[in-house]
Write a protein that holds these residues in place. Structure first.
Motif, mmCIF file in Angstrom:
data_model
loop_
_atom_site.group_PDB
_atom_site.id
_atom_site.type_symbol
_atom_site.label_atom_id
_atom_site.label_comp_id
_atom_site.label_asym_id
_atom_site.label_seq_id
_atom_site.Cartn_x
_atom_site.Cartn_y
_atom_site.Cartn_z
ATOM 1 N N LYS A 40 -32.757 -1.137 -14.440
ATOM 2 C CA LYS A 40 -31.640 -0.635 -14.384
ATOM 3 C C LYS A 40 -30.939 -1.009 -13.118
ATOM 4 N N CYS A 41 -29.699 -0.887 -12.895
ATOM 5 C CA CYS A 41 -28.821 -1.413 -11.809
ATOM 6 C C CYS A 41 -29.362 -0.199 -10.609
ATOM 7 N N ARG A 42 -29.598 -0.914 -9.562
ATOM 8 C CA ARG A 42 -30.028 0.063 -8.357
ATOM 9 C C ARG A 42 -28.924 0.828 -7.765
ATOM 10 N N ARG A 43 -27.721 0.200 -7.770
ATOM 11 C CA ARG A 43 -26.709 0.819 -7.158
ATOM 12 C C ARG A 43 -25.722 1.888 -8.136
ATOM 13 N N CYS A 44 -25.776 1.674 -9.600
ATOM 14 C CA CYS A 44 -24.953 2.558 -10.344
ATOM 15 C C CYS A 44 -25.781 3.207 -11.666
ATOM 16 N N GLY A 45 -27.014 2.362 -11.616
ATOM 17 C CA GLY A 45 -27.933 2.998 -12.888
ATOM 18 C C GLY A 45 -27.539 2.258 -14.232
ATOM 19 N N LEU A 58 -29.228 -6.029 -9.550
ATOM 20 C CA LEU A 58 -27.832 -5.321 -9.811
ATOM 21 C C LEU A 58 -27.354 -5.636 -10.967
ATOM 22 N N CYS A 59 -26.262 -4.586 -11.639
ATOM 23 C CA CYS A 59 -25.488 -5.237 -12.639
ATOM 24 C C CYS A 59 -24.486 -5.953 -12.235
ATOM 25 N N ARG A 60 -24.130 -6.731 -13.230
ATOM 26 C CA ARG A 60 -22.883 -7.747 -12.770
ATOM 27 C C ARG A 60 -21.749 -7.250 -12.249
ATOM 28 N N GLN A 61 -21.336 -5.943 -12.774
ATOM 29 C CA GLN A 61 -20.103 -5.500 -11.959
ATOM 30 C C GLN A 61 -20.442 -5.225 -10.644
ATOM 31 N N CYS A 62 -21.412 -4.447 -10.194
ATOM 32 C CA CYS A 62 -21.763 -4.309 -8.944
ATOM 33 C C CYS A 62 -21.922 -5.548 -8.044
ATOM 34 N N PHE A 63 -22.396 -6.489 -8.771
ATOM 35 C CA PHE A 63 -22.733 -7.769 -7.960
ATOM 36 C C PHE A 63 -21.239 -8.233 -7.507
HETATM 37 ZN ZN LIG Z 1 -24.562 -1.457 -10.798
#
Ligand SMILES: [Zn+2]
Length: 76
Positions: A40-45, A58-63
């Motif tokens: 899971k993304c650690r920033r947004c889940g 991180l997910c690609r969007q947060c990255f």
């Molecule tokens: Zn994210």
């Protein structure tokens, strides 16, 4: 129903313990050791498109949003 967290329904089922047990038995996600569902993304889940390289998680969007701040440089 959101797929992000199956426990969100618990609030509604609190007054119906029998239904709650049934819900847990049939709708709880299977515990996984590997695969897409473990990350899971650690920033947004977000559970999909998670980048694990360099320990980012991180997910690609947060990255995309924070890449510049954490020192990544775009060459093209
Ligand atoms: Zn994210």
């Amino acid at each position: 129903m959101t797929y992000s967290d199956y426990r969100k329904v618990f609030k509604q089922l609190k007054s119906k313990p029998a239904k709650m047990q049934k819900y847990i038995r049939h709708n709880a996600p299977k515990p996984r050791k590997f695969g897409r569902a473990t990350k899971k993304c650690r920033r947004c889940g977000r559970p999909r498109a998670v980048i694990g390289s360099y320990g980012l998680n991180l997910c690609r969007q947060c990255f995309r949003e924070i890449a510049k701040d954490i020192g990544f440089k775009k060459y093209s």
